[in-house]
Structure formats: structure tokens, C-alpha cells
Design a protein around this motif. Structure first.
Motif, PDB file in Angstrom:
ATOM      1  N   LEU A   1      95.996 -13.956  28.207  1.00 35.01           N
ATOM      2  CA  LEU A   1      97.139 -13.239  27.939  1.00 35.01           C
ATOM      3  C   LEU A   1      98.387 -13.304  28.908  1.00 35.01           C
ATOM      4  CD1 LEU A   1      98.543 -10.520  26.476  1.00 35.01           C
ATOM      5  CD2 LEU A   1      97.701  -9.398  28.582  1.00 35.01           C
ATOM      6  N   LEU A   2      98.153 -13.794  29.962  1.00 31.04           N
ATOM      7  CA  LEU A   2      99.227 -14.036  30.849  1.00 31.04           C
ATOM      8  C   LEU A   2      99.700 -15.455  30.623  1.00 31.04           C
ATOM      9  CD1 LEU A   2      97.572 -12.921  34.321  1.00 31.04           C
ATOM     10  CD2 LEU A   2      99.766 -11.932  33.287  1.00 31.04           C
ATOM     11  N   ARG A   3      98.914 -16.480  30.328  1.00 29.37           N
ATOM     12  CA  ARG A   3      99.486 -17.775  29.775  1.00 29.37           C
ATOM     13  C   ARG A   3     100.196 -17.599  28.626  1.00 29.37           C
ATOM     14  NH1 ARG A   3      94.364 -19.219  31.348  1.00 29.37           N
ATOM     15  NH2 ARG A   3      93.456 -19.166  29.344  1.00 29.37           N
TER      16      ARG A   3
ATOM     17  N   ALA B   1     107.726 -13.465  24.313  1.00 27.23           N
ATOM     18  CA  ALA B   1     106.433 -13.171  24.950  1.00 27.23           C
ATOM     19  C   ALA B   1     106.240 -12.380  26.316  1.00 27.23           C
ATOM     20  CB  ALA B   1     105.445 -14.147  24.753  1.00 27.23           C
ATOM     21  N   ALA B   2     107.039 -12.873  27.068  1.00 28.33           N
ATOM     22  CA  ALA B   2     107.310 -12.249  28.558  1.00 28.33           C
ATOM     23  C   ALA B   2     107.834 -10.892  28.472  1.00 28.33           C
ATOM     24  CB  ALA B   2     108.130 -13.359  29.578  1.00 28.33           C
ATOM     25  N   ARG B   3     109.093 -10.681  27.547  1.00 25.39           N
ATOM     26  CA  ARG B   3     109.383  -9.277  27.532  1.00 25.39           C
ATOM     27  C   ARG B   3     108.275  -8.170  26.887  1.00 25.39           C
ATOM     28  NH1 ARG B   3     114.410 -11.919  25.670  1.00 25.39           N
ATOM     29  NH2 ARG B   3     113.604 -11.552  23.379  1.00 25.39           N
TER      30      ARG B   3
ATOM     31  N   PHE C   1     100.555  -9.397  38.447  1.00 28.24           N
ATOM     32  CA  PHE C   1      99.904 -10.541  38.227  1.00 28.24           C
ATOM     33  C   PHE C   1     100.467 -11.975  37.388  1.00 28.24           C
ATOM     34  CE2 PHE C   1      96.264  -7.771  38.613  1.00 28.24           C
ATOM     35  CZ  PHE C   1      95.824  -8.272  39.754  1.00 28.24           C
ATOM     36  N   ARG C   2     101.807 -11.437  37.195  1.00 27.60           N
ATOM     37  CA  ARG C   2     102.731 -12.464  36.767  1.00 27.60           C
ATOM     38  C   ARG C   2     103.152 -13.514  37.601  1.00 27.60           C
ATOM     39  NH1 ARG C   2     107.298  -9.761  32.746  1.00 27.60           N
ATOM     40  NH2 ARG C   2     106.645 -10.359  30.948  1.00 27.60           N
ATOM     41  N   SER C   3     103.336 -12.966  38.709  1.00 28.88           N
ATOM     42  CA  SER C   3     103.874 -13.930  39.967  1.00 28.88           C
ATOM     43  C   SER C   3     102.540 -14.074  41.000  1.00 28.88           C
ATOM     44  CB  SER C   3     105.175 -13.437  40.710  1.00 28.88           C
ATOM     45  OG  SER C   3     105.114 -12.092  41.234  1.00 28.88           O
ATOM     46  N   TRP C   4     101.795 -13.291  40.905  1.00 25.27           N
ATOM     47  CA  TRP C   4     100.457 -13.571  41.686  1.00 25.27           C
ATOM     48  C   TRP C   4      99.256 -13.926  40.891  1.00 25.27           C
ATOM     49  CZ3 TRP C   4      96.979  -9.309  44.065  1.00 25.27           C
ATOM     50  CH2 TRP C   4      96.429  -9.648  45.285  1.00 25.27           C
ATOM     51  N   ARG C   5      98.953 -15.228  40.626  1.00 22.57           N
ATOM     52  CA  ARG C   5      98.047 -15.699  39.524  1.00 22.57           C
ATOM     53  C   ARG C   5      96.829 -14.570  39.734  1.00 22.57           C
ATOM     54  NH1 ARG C   5      93.646 -19.180  39.532  1.00 22.57           N
ATOM     55  NH2 ARG C   5      93.824 -19.365  41.743  1.00 22.57           N
ATOM     56  N   TYR C   6      96.355 -14.283  38.577  1.00 21.81           N
ATOM     57  CA  TYR C   6      95.144 -13.583  38.592  1.00 21.81           C
ATOM     58  C   TYR C   6      93.818 -14.245  38.773  1.00 21.81           C
ATOM     59  CZ  TYR C   6      91.296 -10.610  36.567  1.00 21.81           C
ATOM     60  OH  TYR C   6      90.191  -9.909  36.631  1.00 21.81           O
ATOM     61  N   THR C   7      93.160 -13.672  39.536  1.00 20.86           N
ATOM     62  CA  THR C   7      91.654 -13.880  40.081  1.00 20.86           C
ATOM     63  C   THR C   7      90.951 -12.340  39.986  1.00 20.86           C
ATOM     64  OG1 THR C   7      91.783 -13.925  42.160  1.00 20.86           O
ATOM     65  CG2 THR C   7      92.248 -16.088  40.823  1.00 20.86           C
TER      66      THR C   7
ATOM     67  N   LEU D   1     102.466   1.169  40.578  1.00 18.94           N
ATOM     68  CA  LEU D   1     102.906  -0.217  40.481  1.00 18.94           C
ATOM     69  C   LEU D   1     101.438  -1.026  40.418  1.00 18.94           C
ATOM     70  CD1 LEU D   1     105.968  -0.692  42.423  1.00 18.94           C
ATOM     71  CD2 LEU D   1     105.972  -0.725  40.037  1.00 18.94           C
ATOM     72  N   GLY D   2     100.504  -0.624  41.186  1.00 20.36           N
ATOM     73  CA  GLY D   2      99.381  -1.449  41.330  1.00 20.36           C
ATOM     74  C   GLY D   2      98.511  -0.922  39.989  1.00 20.36           C
ATOM     75  N   TYR D   3      98.537   0.023  39.722  1.00 18.50           N
ATOM     76  CA  TYR D   3      97.673   0.641  38.310  1.00 18.50           C
ATOM     77  C   TYR D   3      98.509   0.048  37.123  1.00 18.50           C
ATOM     78  CZ  TYR D   3      94.305   2.755  35.583  1.00 18.50           C
ATOM     79  OH  TYR D   3      93.121   3.069  34.646  1.00 18.50           O
ATOM     80  N   MET D   4      99.655   0.026  37.124  1.00 19.27           N
ATOM     81  CA  MET D   4     100.477  -0.428  35.998  1.00 19.27           C
ATOM     82  C   MET D   4      99.853  -2.035  35.671  1.00 19.27           C
ATOM     83  SD  MET D   4     104.385  -0.781  35.138  1.00 19.27           S
ATOM     84  CE  MET D   4     104.939   1.298  35.479  1.00 19.27           C
ATOM     85  N   SER D   5     100.014  -2.651  36.950  1.00 24.04           N
ATOM     86  CA  SER D   5      99.671  -4.138  36.860  1.00 24.04           C
ATOM     87  C   SER D   5      98.304  -4.265  36.262  1.00 24.04           C
ATOM     88  CB  SER D   5      99.532  -4.634  38.169  1.00 24.04           C
ATOM     89  OG  SER D   5     100.833  -4.525  38.656  1.00 24.04           O
ATOM     90  N   ILE D   6      97.451  -3.432  36.249  1.00 24.89           N
ATOM     91  CA  ILE D   6      96.069  -3.534  35.783  1.00 24.89           C
ATOM     92  C   ILE D   6      96.186  -3.091  34.074  1.00 24.89           C
ATOM     93  CG2 ILE D   6      93.585  -2.542  35.643  1.00 24.89           C
ATOM     94  CD1 ILE D   6      94.074  -2.279  38.733  1.00 24.89           C
ATOM     95  N   VAL D   7      96.858  -2.009  33.874  1.00 27.69           N
ATOM     96  CA  VAL D   7      96.903  -1.447  32.552  1.00 27.69           C
ATOM     97  C   VAL D   7      97.905  -2.537  31.684  1.00 27.69           C
ATOM     98  CG1 VAL D   7      98.050   0.349  31.177  1.00 27.69           C
ATOM     99  CG2 VAL D   7      96.813   0.791  33.355  1.00 27.69           C
ATOM    100  N   SER D   8      98.878  -2.943  32.261  1.00 29.90           N
ATOM    101  CA  SER D   8      99.531  -4.062  31.701  1.00 29.90           C
ATOM    102  C   SER D   8      98.677  -5.277  30.900  1.00 29.90           C
ATOM    103  CB  SER D   8     101.051  -4.274  32.416  1.00 29.90           C
ATOM    104  OG  SER D   8     101.651  -3.464  32.662  1.00 29.90           O
ATOM    105  N   ILE D   9      97.964  -5.698  31.509  1.00 28.45           N
ATOM    106  CA  ILE D   9      97.114  -6.711  31.049  1.00 28.45           C
ATOM    107  C   ILE D   9      95.731  -6.245  30.364  1.00 28.45           C
ATOM    108  CG2 ILE D   9      98.211  -8.485  32.764  1.00 28.45           C
ATOM    109  CD1 ILE D   9      95.599  -8.323  34.379  1.00 28.45           C
ATOM    110  N   GLY D  10      95.562  -4.996  30.212  1.00 24.89           N
ATOM    111  CA  GLY D  10      94.122  -4.374  30.112  1.00 24.89           C
ATOM    112  C   GLY D  10      93.742  -4.298  28.567  1.00 24.89           C
ATOM    113  N   GLN D  11      94.774  -4.704  27.785  1.00 27.31           N
ATOM    114  CA  GLN D  11      94.859  -4.767  26.288  1.00 27.31           C
ATOM    115  C   GLN D  11      94.038  -3.777  25.740  1.00 27.31           C
ATOM    116  OE1 GLN D  11      94.061  -9.212  25.462  1.00 27.31           O
ATOM    117  NE2 GLN D  11      93.546  -9.350  27.470  1.00 27.31           N
TER     118      GLN D  11
END
Length: 500
Positions: free
Chosen positions: A50-52, A60-62, A69-75, A115-125
């Protein structure tokens, strides 16, 4: 209330700050345990993909909401580090340590959780597409501006919490009135306890109550969600009326909301939705008015009434909270218009930061329960023996007592409930196909998401999905069979599937 300082609501602030922080700790724990298997580097719907995609174009970015995880590569390791930090900060707020400092300290802590939990929800699909995710985010943002223990809570932020509870409850009530006919003919709860996504230990007992009781439940629900929320704002009259009755009205309204939510808590498992509503409803609970009357004393033999936090807000903090209030006033145009719309949206966000959202749940109630049971076999023979996989929360074994799971959130089990709602011949969700493939590989992280692997880590030769119609057994049936569910096999709907 006293102008900009809600001096009567310091107890409400204590419950809000500690309760919301506790829910964040649970949410981060849920993500620690489940996110890597569901959405991690080798998950069912990998977040890195999803981030790619989001980085492939400006458009797509918008479309992707804010995430670190946009600037901090997800692992997976970084995801767990974020969850660990979230749990530490959440538990610190539960103990009240940051609240002992100046107001910017708990503000920073809550904004970090948000902000931390939003970072997770945003990529949680789809695994994070639930209304209580955005509810927790909005509650965490507002909690950042409740201040410290050495000063009264700001009036504007207290009122914003009332507005949040109003949107949550009144929005749910209007969704029901505009939704299925079962809410208007008072039959909805005749079915709901049996067909809800994840029944709890007392759901069957609630379902077996008389029909007149279920009709009363619906009437009580309509009263609690369509009438009571308006009275949450009555304490505002305390700014002008030197009388206890505005506070009493607010207390009673909050008590009704809390009571209805407690009934939902003991009869079902809705993650932290009901628990969050209970915590948020405490925003309207005031300190007894008599405690503020000069010269008043507790009755002999009674417990002393705690003293409110007196004093004024620092000017800089007053400016900050007023700016937040003005911003919310602007953002609230869209959810307010949605409440009045005939095409009311349910669990919708109108901005990238998921603030001032629209809420609602169960506009319609399903009349029968269809469960998708996943089976596997070690044999390739036509007469192979098929064995069921057991899930942690959703119904399977007809003898098992449904567990109490909430406020913890079992995301895979919830999506298994949604799976057949689109039709038994359309079970083509990508996550479900990936889930079956992971079972065929005996993928260890995936197997940890379920209660029991019948093959103890050995990859099966084939898996399949079988549809069953479930219903709660009657009391007479239970006495004979000791089965809490009765089920009827409808047939194989996916598979047998094998690895290529």
C-alpha cells in the motif's frame, strides 16, 4: 461552570483522560499482536505494498491518510516499536503521571497517541475499517486539551466532548430510524442478540428473553439515542443559572447513556465501542453542585464531597483551547449536515485527520446468522476427513460458550462475520484468499490469530470454506444436547483449495 473553566467537571476529566488512555493501550496491544500477521511485511494484505502504491503518484499519495510510515520505512519491527511506545505512554496517562505537570505535558502525550495510532489505522485497510477506530482517534485528540490536575478543565473542550457523544449516540439513532424497518416496528432486537458479529457469554440468555422485552429494548434504545443526547448540553445553563438542576439533568442524561452501553457490553462484543462511549459519557458527569456552595458541609456520617479544582486557566492555554474550539466549529458543519441528511453516512470522516466524524451502527439488522467455517484435510482422497479450524471469538463449536473478548478487538473474527453478507457465491475478498493460502502453508503468524490448528503446524493438503446457518438453541434443546448453537449445513462455498 465558571466562564472558560469547567470547575464542576474535574472528575469527568479524570475519567476521560485515564479511560481514553487505557483504550489506546488496548488498541496498541491489539495491533502488536495482530498487525504483522494481517498487514505486515508477509501479512494477508501487506502494508508495504500500500505504501509503495501511495508513493507512485501525487494523487495516490493524497488518498492515503497521514502516517509516519511514509517517511519512516515500514517494517514489522518498527510497527511493534510504535505499539510498545504507545502502550507505555497510554499506561503512564492511566496512572496520571503526565497530568501532574503543566498542561502541555499530557497534551504532548495524547497527541503522540493520536498520531501514532493514526499511522497504524491509515495503512490498516479493511482490517482497520471500523467506526471505533476513528472514534478513538477523535477522543484522543480532544483529550490532549483537557489540561493538568492543578487547573480546571476548559469549558470549550468539555462541550466538545458532549458534541462528540451527541454525534455518536444521535447519529446511531438516526441511522436506525432511517434504516431497516425492524427498528421502526420494534422487532430489531428479536434478531440482534443472535446475529450480532461476535456474541458474548450472555448473548444467548438475552436472545431467549420474551418478545415484549425485546420490543422494550428497542424503545429504550430509541429514547437513549434520539432524546437523551440533547440533554447533555443542559449544564451549559449553569453559566447563567445558580441552581443545581442543570447539572442534575446532565448527570441523568449521562447515566442513561452509560446504562444502555453497559447492557450492550454484557450482551455482546463490540471491541472498545461501548467502553469508549461509557468513558465519553462521563464528560457530562459533574461534581455535586452543593460542594461549591460556600459554607456547605456534608451530612454527618456521610463521605466528604471532593473539592473542585478552582482557579483560572493560563492565558496561553486558554488561547490554545479556544483555537481548538473554533477549528471544531468549522469542521462540525459537515457532520451536522450529515445528521440532517436523508442519505446519512455512517462512520464517515470528512477530513484527513479524522476529526468531527459521523458515527452510527447497525442501521439494519440481519435476520439469520450465516457462519463461514474453514476446514482442512491432510489427505487428497475423495473421501478425506475434513477438520475445522477454531477461531478465538466467532462461533464454531456448537457447545462452546461464546467468550467475552471486548474491549479487545479480534479483527480476523470480525471480518469473518462480514464475509457472507455479500452473498455466499461472492467470497472473493483478497484477504480471505490470502488467509486460505496462509493456512495451506501453515504460516505460524497466521495460525496464532486463531484458537486451534487441528494439524499442529503441519501444512494441510487442502482447505475449504463451508457455510452453516446458526441459531441459538432453546432452553429445552440445550437441556437435551448441551449445545448452545444449532446449525444447518448449507454447503461448500470455497474450495477445496490447494497450493499450486
Amino acid at each position: 461552570m465558571d466562564g472558560f473553566a469547567a470547575v464542576d467537571f474535574f472528575l469527568a476529566r479524570e475519567v476521560l483522560q485515564r479511560g481514553i488512555a487505557a483504550l489506546y493501550a488496548i488498541a496498541f496491544l491489539s495491533s502488536w499482536n495482530q498487525f504483522p500477521a494481517l498487514l505486515g511485511e508477509k501479512g494477508l494484505l501487506p502494508a508495504p505494498a500500500l505504501l509503495r502504491w501511495a508513493s507512485s503518484s501525487t494523487r495516490a499519495a493524497r488518498m492515503l491518510r497521514p502516517t509516519v510510515f511514509r517517511s519512516w520505512r515500514y517494517t514489522d519491527r518498527r510497527l511493534r516499536l510504535l505499539c510498545a511506545l504507545g502502550m507505555v505512554v497510554g499506561l503512564a496517562l492511566v496512572t496520571g503521571i503526565p497530568q501532574l505537570g503543566p498542561p502541555w505535558v499530557p497534551a504532548v502525550c495524547f497527541l503522540a497517541l493520536w498520531l501514532g495510532y493514526m499511522s497504524i489505522v491509515s495503512i490498516g485497510q479493511t482490517f482497520y475499517g471500523f467506526g471505533w477506530e476513528m472514534l478513538l482517534l477523535e477522543a484522543g485528540f480532544l483529550a490532549a486539551f483537557l489540561g493538568s490536575r492543578d487547573q480546571p478543565p476548559p469549558t470549550v473542550v468539555t462541550v466538545l466532548f458532549w458534541w462528540l457523544v451527541f454525534r455518536l449516540e444521535f447519529g446511531a439513532g438516526m441511522i436506525k430510524i432511517r434504516g431497516g424497518r425492524e427498528w421502526r416496528d420494534l422487532s430489531a432486537l428479536t434478531y440482534h442478540h443472535e446475529t450480532q458479529p461476535m456474541p458474548g457469554p450472555l448473548s444467548r440468555q438475552a436472545h431467549l428473553l420474551p418478545r415484549w422485552f425485546h420490543r422494550g429494548e428497542v424503545l429504550g434504545n430509541h429514547f437513549a439515542q434520539l432524546v437523551v443526547p440533547w440533554f447533555l448540553f443542559v449544564p451549559l445553563l449553569g453559566l447563567w443559572v445558580a441552581s443545581p438542576w442543570p447539572y442534575i439533568v446532565g448527570d441523568v442524561a449521562a447515566a442513561i447513556v452509560i446504562a444502555t452501553q453497559l447492557w450492550l457490553i454484557v450482551t455482546g462484543n463490540f471491541a472498545w465501542l461501548n467502553w469508549a462511549t461509557v468513558v465519553l459519557a462521563f464528560s457530562a458527569v459533574s461534581v455535586p453542585f452543593a460542594a461549591r456552595i460556600p459554607g456547605s458541609h456534608p451530612v454527618a456520617g456521610s463521605h466528604p464531597v471532593p473539592e473542585p479544582v478552582e482557579g483560572s486557566l493560563p492565558l496561553w492555554w486558554l488561547v490554545v483551547t479556544c483555537v481548538v474550539g473554533l477549528g471544531y466549529l468549522v469542521l462540525s458543519w459537515w457532520p451536522a449536515r450529515n445528521l440532517a441528511s436523508r442519505r446519512q453516512l455512517m462512520n464517515a470522516s470528512f477530513n484527513r485527520w479524522q476529526l468531527a466524524n459521523a458515527y452510527g451502527a447497525f442501521g439494519t439488522v440481519t435476520k439469520e446468522r450465516i457462519e463461514i467455517v474453514v476446514e482442512g484435510t491432510l489427505s487428497n482422497a475423495t473421501d478425506a476427513e475434513w477438520v475445522e479450524y477454531a477461531f478465538k471469538g466467532k462461533p464454531g463449536d456448537v457447545r462452546r460458550l461464546p467468550p467475552q473478548v471486548a474491549p479487545y478487538h479480534l479483527r480476523l473474527d470480525w471480518l469473518m462475520w462480514f464475509l457472507p453478507l455479500g452473498g455466499l457465491r461472492r467470497l472473493d475478498d483478497p484477504w480471505f484468499e490470502a488467509f486460505l493460502a496462509a493456512l495451506l502453508r501453515a504460516d505460524a503468524p497466521t495460525l496464532r490469530l486463531i484458537a486451534r490448528d487441528p494439524f499442529d503446524g503441519t501444512p494441510p493438503a487442502s482447505v475449504r470454506a463451508v457455510a452453516y446457518r446458526y441459531r441459538f438453541s432453546t432452553r429445552a434443546e440445550y437441556r437435551v444436547s448441551r449445545e448452545r448453537w444449532r446449525r444447518t449445513r448449507l454447503g461448500v462455498v470455497v474450495g477445496p483449495a490447494r497450493l499450486r
